[in-house]
Design a protein around this motif. Sequence first.
Motif, short mmCIF file in Angstrom:
data_model
loop_
_atom_site.label_atom_id
_atom_site.label_comp_id
_atom_site.label_asym_id
_atom_site.label_seq_id
_atom_site.Cartn_x
_atom_site.Cartn_y
_atom_site.Cartn_z
N GLU A 196 0.89 -1.37 -0.07
CA GLU A 196 0.01 0.09 -0.05
C GLU A 196 0.99 1.25 0.10
OE1 GLU A 196 -3.61 2.13 2.56
OE2 GLU A 196 -2.97 -0.09 2.84
N PHE A 197 2.03 1.45 0.94
CA PHE A 197 3.02 2.49 0.83
C PHE A 197 3.32 2.53 -0.52
CE2 PHE A 197 6.90 4.59 1.22
CZ PHE A 197 6.73 5.47 2.22
N LEU A 198 4.00 1.67 -1.22
CA LEU A 198 4.45 1.81 -2.58
C LEU A 198 3.56 1.93 -3.58
CD1 LEU A 198 7.17 -1.03 -2.03
CD2 LEU A 198 7.57 1.13 -1.80
N THR A 199 2.47 1.60 -3.51
CA THR A 199 1.42 2.06 -4.41
C THR A 199 1.24 3.55 -4.39
OG1 THR A 199 0.46 -0.10 -4.14
CG2 THR A 199 -1.10 1.61 -5.22
N ASN A 200 1.16 4.18 -3.32
CA ASN A 200 1.13 5.47 -2.98
C ASN A 200 1.96 6.51 -3.45
OD1 ASN A 200 -2.00 5.25 -2.53
ND2 ASN A 200 -1.57 4.57 -0.55
N TYR A 201 3.17 5.88 -3.71
CA TYR A 201 4.63 6.68 -3.92
C TYR A 201 4.50 7.27 -5.07
CZ TYR A 201 9.93 7.01 -4.66
OH TYR A 201 10.91 7.56 -5.15
N LYS A 202 5.08 8.42 -4.87
CA LYS A 202 5.00 9.30 -6.40
C LYS A 202 6.31 9.29 -7.18
CE LYS A 202 0.89 10.54 -4.90
NZ LYS A 202 -0.40 9.77 -5.49
N GLY A 203 7.57 8.76 -6.62
CA GLY A 203 8.61 9.05 -7.42
C GLY A 203 8.62 7.69 -8.43
N VAL A 204 9.82 7.63 -8.86
CA VAL A 204 10.13 6.38 -9.60
C VAL A 204 10.72 5.33 -8.58
CG1 VAL A 204 12.57 7.37 -10.20
CG2 VAL A 204 11.58 5.53 -11.58
N LEU A 205 10.18 4.20 -8.98
CA LEU A 205 10.47 3.02 -8.06
C LEU A 205 11.15 1.65 -8.89
CD1 LEU A 205 10.27 0.93 -5.48
CD2 LEU A 205 8.10 0.36 -6.15
N ILE A 206 12.40 1.19 -8.45
CA ILE A 206 12.77 -0.03 -9.27
C ILE A 206 13.04 -1.07 -7.90
CG2 ILE A 206 14.67 -0.93 -10.53
CD1 ILE A 206 14.98 1.84 -11.68
N THR A 207 12.16 -2.08 -8.17
CA THR A 207 12.50 -2.99 -7.18
C THR A 207 12.67 -4.64 -7.68
OG1 THR A 207 11.30 -4.06 -5.09
CG2 THR A 207 9.78 -3.48 -7.20
N ILE A 208 13.33 -5.14 -7.00
CA ILE A 208 13.77 -6.77 -7.14
C ILE A 208 12.98 -7.53 -5.95
CG2 ILE A 208 15.43 -8.36 -7.20
CD1 ILE A 208 17.44 -6.41 -8.03
N SER A 209 12.23 -8.43 -6.61
CA SER A 209 11.36 -9.17 -5.53
C SER A 209 11.29 -10.47 -6.26
CB SER A 209 10.33 -8.62 -5.17
OG SER A 209 9.54 -9.45 -4.24
N HIS A 210 11.39 -11.69 -5.47
CA HIS A 210 11.05 -13.00 -5.67
C HIS A 210 9.53 -13.42 -5.17
CE1 HIS A 210 15.39 -14.49 -5.68
NE2 HIS A 210 15.13 -14.04 -6.90
N ASP A 211 8.86 -12.38 -4.85
CA ASP A 211 7.39 -12.50 -4.55
C ASP A 211 6.57 -11.96 -5.50
OD1 ASP A 211 4.96 -12.07 -3.53
OD2 ASP A 211 5.69 -11.48 -1.34
N ARG A 212 5.90 -12.99 -6.28
CA ARG A 212 5.13 -12.61 -7.43
C ARG A 212 4.13 -11.93 -7.46
NH1 ARG A 212 3.93 -17.58 -8.43
NH2 ARG A 212 1.62 -18.12 -9.24
N HIS A 213 3.33 -12.17 -6.02
CA HIS A 213 2.19 -11.46 -5.67
C HIS A 213 2.51 -9.95 -5.53
CE1 HIS A 213 -1.32 -9.94 -3.27
NE2 HIS A 213 -1.94 -11.08 -3.62
N PHE A 214 3.61 -9.85 -4.64
CA PHE A 214 4.15 -8.18 -4.63
C PHE A 214 4.48 -7.61 -5.95
CE2 PHE A 214 7.78 -5.59 -4.04
CZ PHE A 214 7.29 -4.68 -3.04
N LEU A 215 4.90 -8.39 -6.82
CA LEU A 215 5.40 -7.71 -7.91
C LEU A 215 4.13 -7.42 -8.65
CD1 LEU A 215 8.32 -9.55 -9.34
CD2 LEU A 215 8.49 -7.25 -8.41
N ASN A 216 2.96 -8.07 -8.81
CA ASN A 216 1.74 -7.71 -9.44
C ASN A 216 0.93 -6.84 -8.69
OD1 ASN A 216 2.03 -9.65 -11.60
ND2 ASN A 216 1.09 -11.39 -10.12
N ALA A 217 1.05 -6.65 -7.45
CA ALA A 217 0.35 -5.69 -6.62
C ALA A 217 0.91 -4.28 -6.91
CB ALA A 217 0.30 -6.00 -5.37
N VAL A 218 2.14 -4.27 -7.01
CA VAL A 218 3.08 -2.82 -7.10
C VAL A 218 3.19 -2.20 -8.25
CG1 VAL A 218 5.07 -1.81 -6.16
CG2 VAL A 218 3.77 -3.31 -4.62
N CYS A 219 3.89 -3.24 -9.22
CA CYS A 219 4.55 -2.57 -10.33
C CYS A 219 3.47 -2.16 -11.47
CB CYS A 219 5.45 -3.74 -11.00
SG CYS A 219 6.71 -4.13 -9.79
N THR A 220 3.83 -1.08 -11.95
CA THR A 220 3.10 -0.72 -13.29
C THR A 220 3.92 -0.98 -14.39
OG1 THR A 220 4.43 1.58 -13.26
CG2 THR A 220 2.30 1.53 -12.15
N HIS A 221 5.21 -1.38 -14.27
CA HIS A 221 6.00 -1.89 -15.50
C HIS A 221 6.83 -3.22 -14.99
CE1 HIS A 221 4.51 2.11 -17.10
NE2 HIS A 221 5.00 1.66 -18.07
#
Length: 526
Positions: A196-221
């Motif tokens: 929820e925090f990252l979904t509301n974040y306004k800057g540019v986010l680049i993240t590595i994760s092995h959590d598929r659900h997390f990537l699907n929930a957070v990432c726009t690209h």
Amino acid sequence: MAAISVTGVTKSYGSKKLFFDVNVVFSEGKRFGLTGPNGAGKSTFMKILAGDLEPDYGSVARPEKTSVLKQDQFAFEDIRVLDVVIMGNKRLWAAMTEKEALYALGEISDAQGERLGELEGLVGEEDGYAAEADAGELLMGLGIPVSEHQRPMKEIAGGLKLRVLLAQALFGKPDALLLDEPTNNLDLDTIRWLEEFLTNYKGVLITISHDRHFLNAVCTHIADIDYETIITYPGSYDDMVMTKSQVRSRVEQDNAERQKKVSQLQDFVARFAAGTRASQVQSRKKQIEKLAPTELKKSNIERPFILFQQARPSGKQTLAIEGLSKRWPGVKVCDKFNAIVTKGEKIAIVGKNGVGKTTLCKMLMGELMPDAGTVTWGYQAQVGYLAQDHRDSIPHDTTVFDWLHSIDETAGNQEIRGLLGKMMFKGDEGEKITNALSGGEAVRLMFAKLMLTRDNVLVLDEPSNHLDLESIVALGTALERYDGTAFVVTHDRDLISDFATRLFAFTDQGLVDFPGSYEDFLAQHG
């Protein structure tokens, strides 16, 4: 505009080329998942983005206010937890430190007084007067109680230190945020808060994760490392996998159609090359040149083939737990817990960190005695175990092949090599010394062992640790297809959804036996 711009970046290690001439812009307001299998170079690329590692060629332009998740949890041992978080805003921390030093002087010159005024203004610009409150809110969101905020880092648990470093990275409204595996050591509730925090974040986010659900929930690209470059795809991780598969399938289909046409043209040329239809033959030859298939580079994505089977099934009642109770100082693991487990049930063991999930696994395995109650395995139950600290069960100074063969000396060399191949130990990798195994390789070797022993019950404690996304997907498929009974501790929500038909859930009300899926559990318990 706050963006990270990558121009002509190339990086190799020895003869292995990770990526070549990468040109990509990570734009403000977009959230990128950086993906690729283990060894593809994700962490290397992240270090290049952060400025911690120089590329062989090329350059990176990043906003001045770029925040990076640090990995050294022992770097701030004597510093108060709240201050470690505030240090995430370097400009603010420098101003606060200088301001305190000037005030400590007692008498100050006119120039120093003027400088104090400048510093007060700077602290105000960076929301410094609310810094402790903001830092405390982040710490609470990440599951660190108020009682820990004033303590020095050396006095808090290792798992909490990693959360403090995550709070440090999130603090101060950075323009760019680089997070390498931010969900490591987080429980399910905390991961949901972070999403929820990252979904509301306004800057540019680049993240590595092995959590598929997390990537699907957070990432726009998704920025995917493959074919020795980085390709960006719009949408979630699942969207990227589908698009990538469709593109490759289209190219393969187009190449097949081209090859069919080329064969027909070649047949015509062979039949009439020496005859009177020379002009038609030349025309066909030109068509053949134009129909050359599109080069299809080899993808570096590999997925192990995990197949858990049973040598023989267990009896109908696989496990009986009666009146099970266990306490540690400050932790009540379970109190008079009862459960009957029947053949073929798939149970996910879930809960916050430190509540006793590993303790429960050890009691199931007889490695740890309960304070009260019994754990009784049913008729012909044969239990295979993957411990969280499984490295201790792999002996040192032997080869992968020899250790696996020692588990079942009746197995033929071909069977052992076949198992290793399915777990992506190919060719000479079977001769790899066990001391040199990476975390992911060690887990895959343990899977090979369980595939060899063909147990009818599996107890797996955090099996997805150290695995890449492709391997976790393969594990989910294997558990879903397994005919035996499984008990699996994991924080990976998609993995739980893939296989679990029942939950042993550590809740605020104690250990609960929940009959149903994880989605049903969330609907009832939030």
